[in-house]
Design an enzyme around this catalytic site. Structure first.
Site, PDB file in Angstrom:
ATOM      1  N   HIS A   1      15.868  26.930   6.220  1.00  0.00           N
ATOM      2  CA  HIS A   1      16.425  25.776   5.505  1.00  0.00           C
ATOM      3  C   HIS A   1      17.522  25.056   6.269  1.00  0.00           C
ATOM      4  O   HIS A   1      18.143  24.149   5.719  1.00  0.00           O
ATOM      5  CB  HIS A   1      17.005  26.212   4.159  1.00  0.00           C
TER       6      HIS A   1
ATOM      7  N   LYS B   1      25.895  15.916  -4.309  1.00  0.00           N
ATOM      8  CA  LYS B   1      25.375  17.039  -3.530  1.00  0.00           C
ATOM      9  C   LYS B   1      26.572  17.881  -3.109  1.00  0.00           C
ATOM     10  O   LYS B   1      27.729  17.486  -3.327  1.00  0.00           O
ATOM     11  CB  LYS B   1      24.576  16.560  -2.308  1.00  0.00           C
ATOM     12  N   ARG B   2      26.306  19.052  -2.541  1.00  0.00           N
ATOM     13  CA  ARG B   2      27.384  19.879  -2.017  1.00  0.00           C
ATOM     14  C   ARG B   2      28.291  19.045  -1.114  1.00  0.00           C
ATOM     15  O   ARG B   2      27.802  18.209  -0.346  1.00  0.00           O
ATOM     16  CB  ARG B   2      26.753  21.007  -1.192  1.00  0.00           C
TER      17      ARG B   2
ATOM     18  N   LYS C   1      27.115  16.012   5.375  1.00  0.00           N
ATOM     19  CA  LYS C   1      26.526  15.136   4.342  1.00  0.00           C
ATOM     20  C   LYS C   1      27.292  13.814   4.213  1.00  0.00           C
ATOM     21  O   LYS C   1      26.854  12.899   3.550  1.00  0.00           O
ATOM     22  CB  LYS C   1      26.480  15.868   2.997  1.00  0.00           C
TER      23      LYS C   1
ATOM     24  N   THR D   1      16.503  17.423  -1.514  1.00  0.00           N
ATOM     25  CA  THR D   1      15.552  17.235  -2.628  1.00  0.00           C
ATOM     26  C   THR D   1      16.104  16.248  -3.648  1.00  0.00           C
ATOM     27  O   THR D   1      15.342  15.656  -4.393  1.00  0.00           O
ATOM     28  CB  THR D   1      15.225  18.565  -3.328  1.00  0.00           C
TER      29      THR D   1
ATOM     30  N   LYS E   1      14.393  13.149  -6.138  1.00  0.00           N
ATOM     31  CA  LYS E   1      14.636  12.938  -7.572  1.00  0.00           C
ATOM     32  C   LYS E   1      15.062  11.506  -7.836  1.00  0.00           C
ATOM     33  O   LYS E   1      14.611  10.871  -8.804  1.00  0.00           O
ATOM     34  CB  LYS E   1      15.711  13.918  -8.072  1.00  0.00           C
TER      35      LYS E   1
END
Length: 843
Positions: A381, A574-575, A580, A685, A689
């Protein structure tokens, strides 16, 4: 509506007009109401007479569980009788979300339960809101595992999940003046009505100790500390199917015999309960801090606890089923059992399966190795260096001496194979082998152990899988090219559209003239022919507005801030992690704020009003991530209270982001930011969504963004930033002092330094964007390089949003192009290409 008695002046009590009667398989609302009433009275968890929303939730959940248990038992017996090959999915995380709405949706009984609760004086939405999210995960890894379970059940596959029953989860996030605060999750403070404890399923798990050699030459791990693993099962119903599979969660406990009564009576209370205390620590918290040796030991204990309990259970079930068939052979094990490792956390399954086969079942090395390598598959991952687990050899020897012997033997045999069959790879052996014997810091490389020992290794998006093959595992690919596959991630369309956005779902069903898209997401492509239809535009806009209004209510409830549903809802959830690039998002918001302040009122009126929402948890010891959370909150505190600007820009930090919050945020979003440095996000992911819910994406060519953009059309995606293959060169140029920052980038940073957002010292965070070298400084994640193209893409967003017709067409095309990203498709591919299992539907 039925009248109810009152337990006090205002709270409704249990209905006097509806009988308390057991109807475990009730279909009619009146019988369902009677069954709920039955549980309120005869499965009581609270004082009698109360039937407030909390009591009503638990009684309703137990009523739904009645039906699930029947389907669950039928599924279990059916699998036992048919004896198909089964998959066991091992994951340290399962981010399940609320179970009630999902269960009644999958069982197609939501209307009946809604009517039943009205008879009892309650609204289904209010009752469902009483449920706390199960705190069994953190981010995308755990949510993916939960989507996969939903798809396994829906596709009637013989498959089960294995995880740990964390009492306090990762943490519950609150935002205070100082920034993020972590408090324990309280999801088990009362109890979870969805789990069933299996008192007959309990296995011993050993830690520490030493290895003894028996007179016959067998090696045996003895001594140390032995903890019990007790099974708790959670039912996972499929959609429109009788199949209900299990998520089996392990709890660590010690027995009465481990309590030293003599010591306790002697006043040595802590010593008397030492093993009980040690057991409780194992499943207390998800990812305990590992800065200390004790922290590292606890994390390793957790991982081994999951692997050993699950494999003992898998072997027991295999033997039980095969014994029922008469004679059997161990060589049949891989044709009946598939074990999937969700990332490197369950890597210890490899040496543990070897140990169980050799030391307990008496097999020789070659047979045990053949079985292990044909049974276990590994999903990678991440390519992030800090996430590719490397465990200290000394810690491993201390906790798991027998496993270190086995790992050492795997490493030795792997090196011998390279030397004899691939002498051209001898120069690469140092990086390929499992044991890194660097005298300063000898470690076990868990990813290397997975690659060497698994029959299949897969990445989770096309770009990610290519990076694995061309960079991270390139040398292994030259040995075993057929071992490496791609399985692009997916999401369950049930939770992430059908249930969380009922208005939009109804419109899709109406225009496609079928609801079969819920299990065949490719049918969404049928919306393309209506993308410009004005009638659909009107309905689509109304559904999106309903979701935005619901979200605005939620934001008011959790932050106290009013947001305007007529503004562009721009969301990044998100985290919190530097790769990110939430920092890029907030720097963009700061620059936008500064420009709005410099405008005249007439100029401001021409801008696109925007509400920027950011949410996610920063790991408790990740200092820079926590600084980012603090910065977002500080910026919001200034912007939202500035009367000149607050009609044109709001900045919200949404606290305690979890699955239930996502079910509000994602349907209400119009623009979503997926802006990680290219090549760093394996898949993502949440991007799927958002796209599925008609939200447009601003993003880089990273992870599954690449495939989403291909599917929905380049013109419906706001692209910016460096490409993955350019990143190493850009980092090198930065290191050599060749980077010239965009003036807007410098302006945003200087505005923070000016104290415009308070007196907190943000210099350490801003310093990470400066300098010319090093991980964690020198702008390793290329925020400065990508900032100008990010701001230009944001200008395109502002312009596009002004043209409502164009925006709605793009939104519809986003949903229409999301068919590929169903977890049903992903799981069907795993089943066919990796696990070799077939559907096994309960008749």
């Amino acid at each position: 509506m039925e009248t109810t008695t009152k337990s006090n002046g205002s709270a409704p009590g249990i209905s006097t007009k509806i009988p308390a009667k057991a109807h475990p398989l009730a279909e009619e609302p009146s019988e369902i109401a009677a069954n709920i009433n039955y549980h309120a009275q005869y499965s009581p968890h609270f004082s009698p007479f109360k039937f407030e929303p909390e009591q009503a939730y638990y009684a309703t959940a137990e009523s739904v569980r009645d039906r699930l248990i029947q389907q669950w038992n039928e599924t279990y017996f059916h699998f036992h009788k048919v004896d198909p090959k089964q998959t066991y999915y091992l994951s340290m995380e399962f981010l399940q979300g609320r179970a009630l709405t999902n269960a009644i949706g999958n069982l197609e009984i939501q209307d009946a339960y809604g009517d039943a609760l009205i008879k009892l004086g309650h609204e289904l939405e209010n009752i469902a809101g009483q449920e706390k999210d199960a705190a069994l995960g953190n981010g995308g890894l755990g949510r993916l595992a939960s989507c996969f379970l939903d798809s396994m059940a829906t596709l009637n596959l013989p498959a089960w999940g294995y995880g740990l029953r964390y009492r306090y989860g990762l943490f519950k996030q609150s935002i205070a003046k100082e920034g993020q605060e972590e408090i324990p999750e309280d999801w088990l403070e009362k109890f979870s009505p969805w789990e069933v404890v299996r008192h007959d399923i309990i296995y011993p798990i050993r830690f520490f100790g030493h290895v003894e050699v028996t007179p016959t030459g067998l090696r045996k791990w003895v001594g140390g500390e032995v903890i019990q693993a007790l099974a708790y099962d959670v039912p996972i119903p499929g959609y429109k199917t009788k199949n209900t599979i299990s998520l089996r969660l392990w709890e660590a406990k010690a027995g009465a015999e481990d309590f030293n009564l003599f010591q306790f009576n002697d006043g040595q209370y802590e010593s008397a309960a030492q093993i009980h205390s040690s057991a409780q620590q194992i499943c207390a918290v998800l990812y305990p801090g590992d800065a200390t040796e004790n922290g590292k030991l606890l994390r390793l204990k957790q991982q081994f606890f999951l692997c050993s309990a699950s494999l003992q259970d898998i072997i027991f079930r295999f033997k039980e089923r095969r014994a029922a068939k008469g004679s059997w052979l161990w060589s049949e094990f891989p044709s009946k059992v598939a074990v999937q490792l969700n990332d490197t956390h369950p890597t210890l399954s490899i040496p543990e399966l070897m140990r169980l086969l050799m030391d307990v079942e008496g097999l020789g090395w070659d047979e045990a190795w053949d079985i292990t390598t044909r049974t276990i598959a590994y999903t990678n991952h991440t390519v992030l260096p800090e996430a590719l687990e490397k465990w200290s050899q000394s810690v491993m020897w201390k906790l798991l001496p027998r496993h270190m012997e086995i790992i050492g033997e795997i490493d030795k045999r792997f090196m011998a194979m390279i030397n004899s069959t691939r002498p051209d790879l001898e120069s690469k052996l140092h990086s390929m082998r499992i044991l890194d014997n660097n005298p300063q810091k000898p470690v076990v490389r868990m990813a290397n152990l997975c690659v060497v020992s698994s029959h299949t290794v897969n990445g989770v998006a096309e770009l990610h899988s290519e990076i694995l093959k061309s960079e991270l595992f390139v040398d292994y690919v030259s040995m075993w090219p057929a071992k490496f596959q791609n399985k692009t991630n997916g999401i369950t369309p049930r939770r992430w559209l059908r249930f969380c956005s009922p208005e939009l779902s109804s419109i899709i069903t109406k225009w496609l003239k079928t609801d079969k898209w819920v299990t065949n997401l490719d049918l969404l492509s049928g919306l393309r022919q209506f993308a410009d239809n004005e009638e659909l535009h009107t309905e689509w806009a109304a559904a999106k507005m309903a979701n935005k209004q619901r979200l605005a209510q939620y934001v008011l409830q959790v932050t106290g801030i009013n947001i305007d549903p007529n503004s562009l809802f721009d969301i990044q959830v998100k985290r919190i992690h530097e790769y990110k690039r939430q920092l890029m998002n907030i720097l963009g918001a700061i620059y936008r704020y500064k420009k709005l302040k410099e405008m005249s009122p007439e100029e401001r009126n021409k801008t696109t009003p925007r509400t920027i929402m950011i949410g996610g948890k920063a790991f408790a010891t990740y200092t820079n991530a926590k600084r980012i959370v603090k910065l977002v909150d500080d910026v919001g505190g200034v912007v939202n209270n500035d009367p000149e600007v607050s009609n044109y820009l709001k900045v919200i930090f949404v606290p305690n982001y979890n699955v239930s919050a996502a079910e509000m945020l994602i349907p209400g979003s119009e623009l979503s930011q997926h802006i990680s440095t290219a090549g760093m996000e394996a898949s993502g992911t949440s991007n799927m969504k958002f796209a599925l819910n008609g939200c447009l994406i601003i993003g880089t060519l990273d992870g599954a963004n690449v495939e989403i953009r291909e599917e929905i059309g380049e013109e419906n995606f706001f692209l910016f930033g460096a490409k993955a293959d350019e990143v190493p060169r850009l980092r090198k140029e930065r290191e050599n002092g060749l980077f010239k920052p965009d003036p807007r980038f410098d302006e945003a940073k200087e505005f923070i330094r000016s104290g415009a957002f308070g007196s907190y010292d943000y210099n350490p965070l801003l310093d990470s964007l400066e300098g010319n070298s090093g991980y964690g400084r020198g702008d390793y994640f290329l925020v400065g390089h990508d900032f100008p193209s990010y701001m230009e893409a944001q200008e395109k967003v502002d312009e596009a949003y002004k043209n409502k017709k164009k925006w709605l067409t793009m939104s519809i095309l986003s949903t229409a192009g999301s068919g590929k990203f169903s977890s049903d498709r992903t799981i069907a591919q795993y089943a066919k290409d990796i696990w070799k299992i077939e559907e096994c539907p309960v008749a």
